[in-house]
Scaffold this motif. Structure first.
Motif, PDB file in Angstrom:
ATOM      1  N   GLU A  68      30.649  -8.147 -32.557  1.00  0.00           N
ATOM      2  CA  GLU A  68      30.390  -8.635 -33.917  1.00  0.00           C
ATOM      3  C   GLU A  68      31.528  -8.263 -34.879  1.00  0.00           C
ATOM      4  O   GLU A  68      31.280  -7.856 -36.010  1.00  0.00           O
ATOM      5  CB  GLU A  68      29.046  -8.112 -34.436  1.00  0.00           C
ATOM      6  N   GLU A  78      21.963   2.698 -31.040  1.00  0.00           N
ATOM      7  CA  GLU A  78      21.888   1.259 -31.315  1.00  0.00           C
ATOM      8  C   GLU A  78      23.175   0.526 -30.941  1.00  0.00           C
ATOM      9  O   GLU A  78      23.132  -0.649 -30.582  1.00  0.00           O
ATOM     10  CB  GLU A  78      21.543   1.009 -32.786  1.00  0.00           C
ATOM     11  N   ALA A  82      23.418  -2.773 -28.659  1.00  0.00           N
ATOM     12  CA  ALA A  82      24.163  -3.983 -29.034  1.00  0.00           C
ATOM     13  C   ALA A  82      25.129  -4.376 -27.929  1.00  0.00           C
ATOM     14  O   ALA A  82      25.289  -5.565 -27.617  1.00  0.00           O
ATOM     15  CB  ALA A  82      24.902  -3.757 -30.345  1.00  0.00           C
ATOM     16  N   GLU A  85      23.375  -6.097 -24.998  1.00  0.00           N
ATOM     17  CA  GLU A  85      22.993  -7.499 -25.219  1.00  0.00           C
ATOM     18  C   GLU A  85      24.018  -8.465 -24.635  1.00  0.00           C
ATOM     19  O   GLU A  85      23.724  -9.646 -24.459  1.00  0.00           O
ATOM     20  CB  GLU A  85      22.807  -7.761 -26.709  1.00  0.00           C
TER      21      GLU A  85
END
Length: 95
Positions: A68, A78, A82, A85
């Motif tokens: 991202e 987290e 991420a 994913e």
């Protein structure tokens, strides 16, 4: 002159799942020593940890990974989720 590419693929380019990575602060027998493996295995191993060890775990990659639009070599909590994913659907073969 080089052309720039903008779009979703620029935010998260292909990840080299075979690069070296270490997963630290996780139990290995009677000690908590880092294990060096490939990135894909480290992320998959992280998912097998109990919640307490998942929170304490630190994943460090050999090269920066961009997710991202943010580039990093160290992931926790987290951030590992991420990263996960983007895991390939089939595991790679360990050599």
């Amino acid at each position: 002159m080089t052309e720039a590419t903008w779009g979703e693929s620029a935010k998260t380019p292909d990840i080299n799942w075979r690069m070296s990575a270490s997963l630290e602060n996780v139990p290995r027998g009677d000690t908590d020593i880092a294990e060096v493996t490939n990135l894909e295995r480290a992320v998959r191993d992280w998912f097998r940890l109990d919640p307490e060890h998942r929170e304490a775990a630190i994943l460090t990659t050999d090269h920066a990974v961009q997710i991202e639009g943010v580039s990093s070599t160290t992931f926790t909590g987290e951030a590992i989720t991420a990263l996960a994913e983007h895991l390939p659907s089939t595991p790679t073969v360990e050599e």
